[in-house]
Motif scaffolding. Sequence first.
Motif, short mmCIF file in Angstrom:
data_model
loop_
_atom_site.label_atom_id
_atom_site.label_comp_id
_atom_site.label_asym_id
_atom_site.label_seq_id
_atom_site.Cartn_x
_atom_site.Cartn_y
_atom_site.Cartn_z
N GLY A 1 -21.42 43.57 16.34
CA GLY A 1 -20.85 43.53 15.01
C GLY A 1 -19.34 43.57 15.07
O GLY A 1 -18.72 43.25 16.09
N SER A 2 -18.75 44.00 13.96
CA SER A 2 -17.30 44.00 13.89
C SER A 2 -16.67 45.18 14.62
O SER A 2 -15.49 45.15 14.92
CB SER A 2 -16.87 44.03 12.43
OG SER A 2 -17.41 45.18 11.81
N VAL A 3 -17.45 46.24 14.89
CA VAL A 3 -16.86 47.41 15.55
C VAL A 3 -17.48 47.72 16.90
O VAL A 3 -17.02 48.62 17.59
CB VAL A 3 -16.98 48.66 14.64
CG1 VAL A 3 -16.14 48.50 13.39
CG2 VAL A 3 -18.43 48.94 14.30
N GLY A 4 -18.54 46.99 17.28
CA GLY A 4 -19.12 47.30 18.59
C GLY A 4 -20.35 46.47 18.92
O GLY A 4 -20.75 45.57 18.17
N PHE B 1 -37.47 54.95 23.35
CA PHE B 1 -36.69 53.75 23.09
C PHE B 1 -35.68 54.01 21.97
O PHE B 1 -35.96 54.74 21.02
CB PHE B 1 -37.61 52.59 22.70
CG PHE B 1 -38.31 51.95 23.86
CD1 PHE B 1 -37.62 51.19 24.77
CD2 PHE B 1 -39.67 52.12 24.03
CE1 PHE B 1 -38.26 50.60 25.85
CE2 PHE B 1 -40.33 51.53 25.10
CZ PHE B 1 -39.62 50.77 26.01
N ALA B 2 -34.54 53.37 22.08
CA ALA B 2 -33.50 53.53 21.06
C ALA B 2 -32.62 52.28 21.03
O ALA B 2 -32.57 51.52 22.01
CB ALA B 2 -32.65 54.76 21.34
N ALA B 3 -31.97 52.07 19.92
CA ALA B 3 -30.92 51.06 19.80
C ALA B 3 -29.59 51.78 19.95
O ALA B 3 -29.27 52.66 19.13
CB ALA B 3 -31.01 50.34 18.46
N VAL B 4 -28.85 51.47 21.00
CA VAL B 4 -27.61 52.19 21.31
C VAL B 4 -26.42 51.33 20.91
O VAL B 4 -26.29 50.18 21.33
CB VAL B 4 -27.54 52.53 22.81
CG1 VAL B 4 -26.26 53.32 23.11
CG2 VAL B 4 -28.76 53.34 23.23
N LYS B 5 -25.57 51.91 20.11
CA LYS B 5 -24.39 51.20 19.62
C LYS B 5 -23.14 51.76 20.29
O LYS B 5 -22.93 52.98 20.30
CB LYS B 5 -24.27 51.32 18.10
CG LYS B 5 -23.37 50.28 17.45
CD LYS B 5 -23.59 50.24 15.94
CE LYS B 5 -22.83 49.08 15.33
NZ LYS B 5 -23.08 48.97 13.86
N MET B 6 -22.33 50.89 20.85
CA MET B 6 -21.10 51.29 21.55
C MET B 6 -19.93 50.52 20.96
O MET B 6 -20.02 49.31 20.72
CB MET B 6 -21.22 51.01 23.05
CG MET B 6 -19.96 51.31 23.84
SD MET B 6 -20.14 50.90 25.59
CE MET B 6 -21.29 52.16 26.09
N PRO C 1 -13.31 48.76 22.86
CA PRO C 1 -12.29 49.69 23.36
C PRO C 1 -10.99 49.62 22.57
O PRO C 1 -9.92 49.37 23.11
CB PRO C 1 -12.09 49.22 24.82
CG PRO C 1 -12.40 47.76 24.77
CD PRO C 1 -13.51 47.60 23.75
N MET C 2 -11.09 49.84 21.26
CA MET C 2 -9.92 49.85 20.39
C MET C 2 -10.04 51.05 19.46
O MET C 2 -11.11 51.24 18.85
CB MET C 2 -9.83 48.56 19.58
CG MET C 2 -9.52 47.32 20.42
SD MET C 2 -9.52 45.81 19.42
CE MET C 2 -11.29 45.55 19.22
N PRO C 3 -9.01 51.88 19.36
CA PRO C 3 -9.12 53.12 18.56
C PRO C 3 -9.59 52.88 17.13
O PRO C 3 -10.41 53.64 16.62
CB PRO C 3 -7.70 53.68 18.60
CG PRO C 3 -7.13 53.16 19.88
CD PRO C 3 -7.72 51.79 20.05
N GLN C 4 -9.09 51.84 16.48
CA GLN C 4 -9.47 51.60 15.09
C GLN C 4 -10.96 51.29 14.99
O GLN C 4 -11.65 51.77 14.09
CB GLN C 4 -8.64 50.45 14.52
CG GLN C 4 -8.76 50.32 13.01
CD GLN C 4 -7.96 49.16 12.47
OE1 GLN C 4 -7.84 48.13 13.11
NE2 GLN C 4 -7.41 49.32 11.27
N LYS C 5 -11.49 50.49 15.91
CA LYS C 5 -12.91 50.18 15.91
C LYS C 5 -13.73 51.42 16.26
O LYS C 5 -14.83 51.62 15.72
CB LYS C 5 -13.20 49.06 16.90
CG LYS C 5 -12.38 47.79 16.69
CD LYS C 5 -12.63 47.16 15.35
CE LYS C 5 -11.85 45.86 15.20
NZ LYS C 5 -12.04 45.26 13.86
#
Length: 407
Positions: free
Chosen positions: A95-98, A118-123, A126-130
């Motif tokens: 997406g727009s942030v990760g 099981f899980a959906a992992v969102k990361m 590497p930008m502070p604003q995101k």
Amino acid sequence: MPSEIISPQSKNESFVEECHCNANYMTPWATVIAMLALYLLLLFWFCKHGKKLCLPAPDSIYPYKRRLRYLKRVLDPLLVDDMFIELTDNKLGQGSVGFVFKGYVFPKSQTRFKQKTFAAVKMSYPMPQKSIGLLEEAARMARLNHPNIVKLIAVSKLSFTAFRPMFAMEWLPGGSLAEFFRDEIRRKDEIDRERVYVRQIVHILRQVGEALKYIHESKDQEGKEITHGDVAARNVLLTHRQLDTCIAKLGDFGLPIDFGPKLPIPWLPPEIVCSLDRINTRHRPESDVWMFGVLAWECATLGAEPHHHRTFEEIQWAFTLQDRGLARPPDCPAEFWIFIMDCLSEQHRRPRFSGPIESNSSALYRLKTLELHFSHSHQRLRMVENVSNCTCLQHRCSIPLPPFTVR
């Protein structure tokens, strides 16, 4: 030999001269001591306040330190060591942030490797604003608890120690509604396509409506109204792909800090898209209702893209049309289409999800009425092809839509 007689005046003059010599002799040491003391004072001041002089660009961690402390307090019950969250190479999307990966969450026990979930992992990127945007999303999810809202499972401690946010959400094997339309309808020959009935779509939409009612009736930590901000088929997740019996859950909360060129303008209402003050535009519950209407249109067309290949100016012009530029699908029932058009009407005329559900002004009441009306119906919906409105040879549709921030 008689000693020389020294007068009192001579003694005084000698004493003054001696003191004057001693004073001249001590002056360099006093200067060194004074400079050393001044240096120590400056060093102490720099250690205390010098960080402000060395701040990097505005897009750094320092402007967010106070907000990070608050987010850490909110997410503290869900914080786990990074060893309890595992990523796989299976990338589910971005997406727009990760990024979103398939992964696992392990319980805090000695036999944890035998009990992984099981899980959906969102990361985050590497930008502070995101990164802040991702943590804000996690904080919104942590405050909400509803059977039709994706549940937050765990947040990595690295989100705050190394400022690389990562959190795990419950795994829904059915994928998103947009993926269902793509995989089961649009990528298959007509004879192999999944049959989709109106009653199934209304069943899904009613569950999304339950989630929006809960969200719109909730308040944030400051007592302000909460909205979703990105209601679309891509953010409706399914427990499985049997539409009659699956549970639909709303995920991907809140419009991020800045969508950039990927701002979902085709789903956004005219009060945001046509706003002259794009920086201070506020996303309100009425905006979610408009986006819900576009979601219903996506479902009625079985996954068509709204305003396909239209430019920003063409989308603004389409808002002036009676159907808001979203043509009625050939097999869409009249009752369903009227509800879609009511969601796409002016702000004050749109049905609401919050409040009582005993009148036509309630979107949830309308959905339950439709669900009851089509409960035994065998009326089907058919796929509608995306029709481009782009008429130029160079495809104006490839030009990115203008970015702006929605708060």
